[in-house]
Design an enzyme around this catalytic site. Structure first.
Site, mmCIF file in Angstrom:
data_model
loop_
_atom_site.group_PDB
_atom_site.id
_atom_site.type_symbol
_atom_site.label_atom_id
_atom_site.label_comp_id
_atom_site.label_asym_id
_atom_site.label_seq_id
_atom_site.Cartn_x
_atom_site.Cartn_y
_atom_site.Cartn_z
ATOM 1 N N LYS A 22 0.827 -1.216 0.000
ATOM 2 C CA LYS A 22 0.000 0.000 0.000
ATOM 3 C C LYS A 22 0.858 1.261 0.000
ATOM 4 C CE LYS A 22 -2.611 2.890 3.047
ATOM 5 N NZ LYS A 22 -2.553 3.346 4.436
ATOM 6 N N ASN A 23 1.847 1.322 0.892
ATOM 7 C CA ASN A 23 2.629 2.551 1.032
ATOM 8 C C ASN A 23 3.464 2.841 -0.213
ATOM 9 O OD1 ASN A 23 1.544 2.946 3.552
ATOM 10 N ND2 ASN A 23 3.276 2.097 4.663
ATOM 11 N N ARG A 97 -5.150 10.750 3.200
ATOM 12 C CA ARG A 97 -3.842 11.248 3.605
ATOM 13 C C ARG A 97 -2.815 11.138 2.486
ATOM 14 N NH1 ARG A 97 -1.673 13.212 7.773
ATOM 15 N NH2 ARG A 97 0.566 13.347 7.667
ATOM 16 N N ASP A 121 -5.577 8.261 9.411
ATOM 17 C CA ASP A 121 -5.722 7.575 10.691
ATOM 18 C C ASP A 121 -5.756 8.532 11.867
ATOM 19 O OD1 ASP A 121 -5.778 5.014 9.770
ATOM 20 O OD2 ASP A 121 -3.618 4.756 9.836
ATOM 21 N N ASP A 319 4.372 0.291 11.789
ATOM 22 C CA ASP A 319 3.095 -0.283 11.369
ATOM 23 C C ASP A 319 2.880 -1.703 11.882
ATOM 24 O OD1 ASP A 319 2.231 1.976 10.099
ATOM 25 O OD2 ASP A 319 2.758 1.312 8.078
ATOM 26 N N MET A 341 6.825 6.773 17.451
ATOM 27 C CA MET A 341 6.462 7.741 16.410
ATOM 28 C C MET A 341 5.070 8.354 16.577
ATOM 29 S SD MET A 341 8.240 6.339 12.955
ATOM 30 C CE MET A 341 9.911 5.680 12.982
#
EC number: 2.5.1.7
Length: 441
Positions: A22-23, A97, A121, A319, A341
């Site tokens: 996805k990223n 985003r 998110d 993640d 983070m």
């Protein structure tokens, strides 16, 4: 409202293929705006965040063809720059985003861009300063209009320069790279993120005619070029899905083979799961996880309690900390989870505690997990998914739990995981999609 109903406590078995990353998808799909020539991208996951970005590019004027289930061609020959000022763009861009990723390529090619303040998110502050400070160094000027909630950026003359990023942001690095490839002169990016996704983006841009060196390190040098051409690109498998499936196999004592994982791109992810006591073996480029009734958490060499913390690549990805936390709940031993983070990402542990897990939330960033060693089974409950990764962690917990669980707000899960219920049913999971409102509605 869509929800998942899960009857847990059943071991699963079979093979599962991870979706495309996805990223990486959000970055390389944005990069098609850098050229008017055709770009073909395959292994694209069919998930909401990616589909929204593809739809947004279509609205911008990109000619898009869906040539097979996971493959698209993009041709950004005729871009409608007036679309930026439309209410339609504000609505679509603000709900995604990943829409921030189109700013760099648009600045590089057209000298201007605008972006509504993005959504995404609810996992704490996710600031955009790194993106805009990088653009400013290259010569862009921007302002934020609090009344319209828009960032407007002017970059009629981007020039290469030395850029020291204030944090090793993956999306920030990608955006600055895409802005710099067409800038005049040489750009040096220090403290660059070096995740495999960034490496993939750089390799793709180089095939398009960019001149990027230092790929895989935190120091990138980019020689600006006049224009870029077309290319073909295939996404890596999603490392977060791969980690999720490793955790799922351990939690449910299942025998699962994860296919075609591109193991060399996983970094320390398999090693961190091994430190939780999870057995796995590499068969070709597949990860085989045998059925394990128990797994024991390692300690540090001096015998102190293991800490698993996130860090910029090649450290452990944030993640997967939600997955590590839920898997540790049924391990033998204890572990400290340190989420550096994002300050709200551990707040889902209250649901795990309700299911019977022994977890102490020390503060917004740290949780201590006291493993149950499968002496006590988690029990199914009704819960709501707060974000993509916590949602999948709760789904894994529900699949391991006794009785029925209902997870609401599964739209969050589906932003990142393609056909997750269908793929889990193929492994033998008792999961179905239902219409249900959370309690209290």
């Amino acid at each position: 409202m869509n929800a998942f109903e899960i009857n847990g406590g059943k071991p699963l078995k079979g093979e599962i293929i991870p979706q495309g990353a996805k990223n990486e998808a959000l970055q390389v799909i944005s990069a098609v705006l850098l050229t008017e020539e055709k770009v073909t991208i395959s292994n694209i996951p069919d998930i909401k965040d990616v589909n929204k970005l593809i739809e947004l590019l279509g609205d911008l004027g990109v000619n898009i063809e869906h040539t097979s289930k996971d493959t698209y061609t993009f041709e950004a020959r005729n871009i409608d720059l007036n679309f930026f000022s439309s209410e339609q763009f504000k609505a679509k861009g603000g709900s995604l985003r990943g829409s921030i990723m189109i700013v760099g390529p648009l600045l590089a090619r057209f000298g201007k861009a605008a972006i509504p303040k993005p959504g995404g998110d609810k996992i704490g502050r996710r600031r955009l300063d790194t993106h805009f400070l990088g653009f400013e160094k290259l010569g862009a000027k921007f302002n934020f209009n609090p009344e319209t909630n828009f960032f407007n950026v002017d970059a009629s003359q981007l020039r290469g320069t030395y850029v020291l990023l204030d944090e090793a942001s993956v999306t920030g690095t990608a955006n600055v790279i895409m802005a710099a490839v067409l800038a005049k002169g040489t750009t040096t990016i220090y403290n660059a993120a070096c995740e495999p996704y960034i490496q993939q983006l750089c390799k793709m841009l180089n095939r398009m005619g960019a001149q990027i060196s230092g790929i895989g390190s935190n120091l990138l040098t980019i020689e600006g070029v006049e224009s870029l051409g077309g290319t073909e690109h295939r996404l890596l498998p999603d490392m977060i899905e791969i980690g999720s499936f490793i955790g799922l196999a351990a939690m449910t004592a299942s025998e699962i083979t994860i296919k075609d994982v591109q193991y060399k791109e996983l970094g320390i992810i398999p090693d961190v799961f091994r430190r939780l006591g999870i057995q796995m073996e590499l068969r070709g480029d597949d990860i085989f996880i045998p059925s394990q009734q128990h797994y024991e958490i390692d300690t540090f060499i001096d015998g102190s309690i293991l800490t698993v913390a996130d860090a910029p690549w090649p450290g452990f990805t944030p993640d997967l900390l939600s997955i590590i936390l839920v898997v540790a709940a049924q391990a033998k031993g204890n572990v400290m989870i340190h989420q550096k983070m994002f300050e709200s990402r551990l707040f889902f542990v209250d649901k795990l505690i309700d299911m019977g897990a022994q977890i102490i939330l020390c503060d917004p960033h740290r949780a201590t997990v006291i493993g149950l060693n499968k002496q006590v089974q988690l029990k199914g409950i009704e819960m709501t998914s707060p974000d993509i990764r916590a949602g999948v962690a709760l789904l894994i917990a529900a699949l391991s739990a006794s009785g029925k669980s209902v997870i609401h707000n599964i739209e969050q899960i589906e932003r990142g995981y393609q056909d997750i219920d269908i793929r889990l049913r193929a492994l033998g999971a008792d999961i179905k999609r239902i219409n249900a409102l959370p309690k209290g509605h």
